[in-house]
Design an enzyme around this catalytic site. Structure first.
Site, PDB file in Angstrom:
ATOM      1  N   ASP A  27       5.290  13.017  -5.058  1.00  0.00           N
ATOM      2  CA  ASP A  27       5.210  11.604  -4.698  1.00  0.00           C
ATOM      3  C   ASP A  27       4.414  10.841  -5.763  1.00  0.00           C
ATOM      4  O   ASP A  27       3.254  11.170  -6.020  1.00  0.00           O
ATOM      5  CB  ASP A  27       4.526  11.475  -3.331  1.00  0.00           C
ATOM      6  CG  ASP A  27       4.581  10.073  -2.772  1.00  0.00           C
ATOM      7  OD1 ASP A  27       4.973   9.144  -3.506  1.00  0.00           O
ATOM      8  OD2 ASP A  27       4.236   9.892  -1.584  1.00  0.00           O
ATOM      9  N   CYS A  59       7.475   3.219  -9.242  1.00  0.00           N
ATOM     10  CA  CYS A  59       7.661   4.569  -8.714  1.00  0.00           C
ATOM     11  C   CYS A  59       8.923   5.241  -9.256  1.00  0.00           C
ATOM     12  O   CYS A  59       8.910   6.428  -9.582  1.00  0.00           O
ATOM     13  CB  CYS A  59       7.648   4.573  -7.186  1.00  0.00           C
ATOM     14  SG  CYS A  59       8.878   3.518  -6.406  1.00  0.00           S
ATOM     15  N   HIS A  71       3.336   7.786  -5.541  1.00  0.00           N
ATOM     16  CA  HIS A  71       2.625   6.657  -4.951  1.00  0.00           C
ATOM     17  C   HIS A  71       1.134   6.923  -4.789  1.00  0.00           C
ATOM     18  O   HIS A  71       0.568   6.847  -3.698  1.00  0.00           O
ATOM     19  CB  HIS A  71       3.254   6.292  -3.606  1.00  0.00           C
ATOM     20  CG  HIS A  71       4.685   5.883  -3.710  1.00  0.00           C
ATOM     21  ND1 HIS A  71       5.727   6.788  -3.637  1.00  0.00           N
ATOM     22  CD2 HIS A  71       5.250   4.670  -3.916  1.00  0.00           C
ATOM     23  CE1 HIS A  71       6.869   6.139  -3.772  1.00  0.00           C
ATOM     24  NE2 HIS A  71       6.611   4.864  -3.941  1.00  0.00           N
TER      25      HIS A  71
END
Length: 431
Positions: A316, A111, A318
């Site tokens: 994000d 990430c 993820h």
């Protein structure tokens, strides 16, 4: 002879049926939990369309996105268009093995690497397309955009691929699959940018919470050193408006200014962000040179691109998506590289104090303007400057670009970190 309860075959009474139903419901819920747990790990944009995302709040407070101000009540379409136009790099799966035999997915460990790609990707968008460039689904894209996207495709020969970032980290003692912190990924991007002969940007990582103006200008205008050395030895001055002695240098080195990507690793507190830095952090998103911030919550990296009220706006990484393979003519199916739903938000106090702020200065004038704005911010009462801006290198500092040293930190600085325990010291990686 009377039958006892032990002799009778087991039977379920009516009062037991609701209890059995509850057990079945609980088991079904448990199955659904595991289904959605594994389902979430392999989300693609097609599945994201069916997930409900929270829209921007109805507020009169301004929304700031990378130096642009918006009104949440009247400019929601413009806000979403701006956010969608940022490059969105997420977990990918089924790409060629890293290093030939390594992982084929970065889910669970990549990430911060993806956030590094996003902040550098924003810099290259500004470099080649301009901050006001907008992406639209299905629209024919410029060649510069296609070349830019190819620089991040998940394959070993792309300038800034997950393969290049992960393997550059191996050379610095970071095994593939290990967590990176903001400083580590900044140092790796700095090294990779040297090989990018197309963008020709200077990535400078300012250490010790200090930005040295003289140091940056020598990096972005390397002809100054060459011209100075030539002038000292030959005693010549300017010729036709440029310094003789720079003429013998390569064309890319004689440019008046090489575009600057400035990354500043910072620690804004011990375990939590210090409240005194919050306003200063917000003001960084208001600067026209802003590239945003990489950081996040403990063990979860995000790319922060702005704020509204007391909430940070972020992209994000993820979400696991299938790796994309460019076509023979290098065209890239690009829909999964743009976040087409409202961005995520989190309260600024939830931010992990270990971050790296980024800025892009295409020209020397833009850098001088940035310096002026930073000095104004440092004069604001009631706030703490996040870093120091100085004209020349203080005597107690040693250039990180010339030495390969790891600073000696006191025990008080070696506090346990949740985000990246190996990055807490902002180690200096070798060149």
């Amino acid at each position: 002879m009377h039958c006892t309860a032990r002799d009778k075959p087991p039977q379920l009474s009516a009062c037991k049926l609701p209890e059995l139903s509850r057990v079945k419901t609980a088991l079904s819920s448990l199955r659904l939990f595991f289904f959605f747990f594994f389902f979430a790990a392999t989300l693609t944009y097609d599945t994201l369309r069916f997930v409900e995302f929270e829209d921007f709040p109805e507020t009169s407070e301004p929304v700031w996105i990378l130096g642009k101000e918006y009104n949440a009540l009247t400019e929601k379409d413009e806000i979403l268009s701006d956010v969608t136009s940022r490059l969105w790099f997420t977990y990918r799966k089924n790409f060629p093995p890293i290093g030939g035999t390594g992982p084929t997915s970065d889910t669970g460990w990549g990430c911060m690497l993806r956030c590094g790609q996003m902040i550098l990707g924003e810099a290259l968008v500004c470099r080649h397309l301009g901050r006001d460039w907008r992406w639209a689904k299905g629209q024919k894209q410029r060649e510069e955009y296609i070349s830019l996207l190819n620089a991040f495709i998940d394959k070993k020969d792309s300038y800034y691929s997950i393969h290049q970032i992960a393997q550059m980290g191996v050379g610095e003692g970071k095994p593939i699959g290990q967590w990176y912190g903001p400083n580590t990924v900044a140092q790796v991007l700095k090294k990779l940018a040297v090989f990018d002969t197309w963008s020709k940007v200077v990535v400078h990582v300012a250490m010790d919470n200090t930005v040295v103006i003289e140091e940056i200008k020598r990096l972005c205008m390397p002809w100054l050193d060459a011209a100075g050395a030539y002038g000292e030895s030959e005693g010549v001055g300017e010729l036709n408006g440029c310094l003789e002695g720079a003429c013998a240098m390569a064309e890319e080195e004689t440019a008046l200014w090489r575009p600057l990507v400035l990354l500043i690793p910072l620690r804004l507190g011990l375990s939590d962000i210090n409240d005194a830095y919050i306003d200063t952090l917000k003001q960084c998103f208001m600067l026209p040179q802003s590239l945003g911030v990489i950081g996040g919550k403990p063990n979860s990296a995000h790319y922060f691109i702005g704020y509204v009220g007391e909430e940070l706006i972020y992209l994000d990484p993820h979400t696991t998506q299938p790796a994309v393979e460019p076509s023979e003519d290098s065209q890239v199916p690009d829909e999964t590289y743009h976040c087409q739903h409202p961005p995520c938000r989190m309260h600024i106090c939830e931010l992990d104090p270990s971050i790296a702020a980024g800025f892009f200065c295409r020209t020397e004038d833009e850098f001088d303007d940035w310096c002026m704005r930073i000095r104004r911010l440092s004069c604001n009462r009631g706030t703490l400057p996040m870093f120091e801006l100085v004209d020349s290198q203080p005597s107690h500092m040693v250039s990180v670009d010339t030495l390969n040293l790891t600073p000696d930190f006191s025990d008080s600085d070696r506090l346990e970190r949740f985000f990246d325990s190996e990055d807490e010291e902002f180690e200096i990686l070798s060149l």
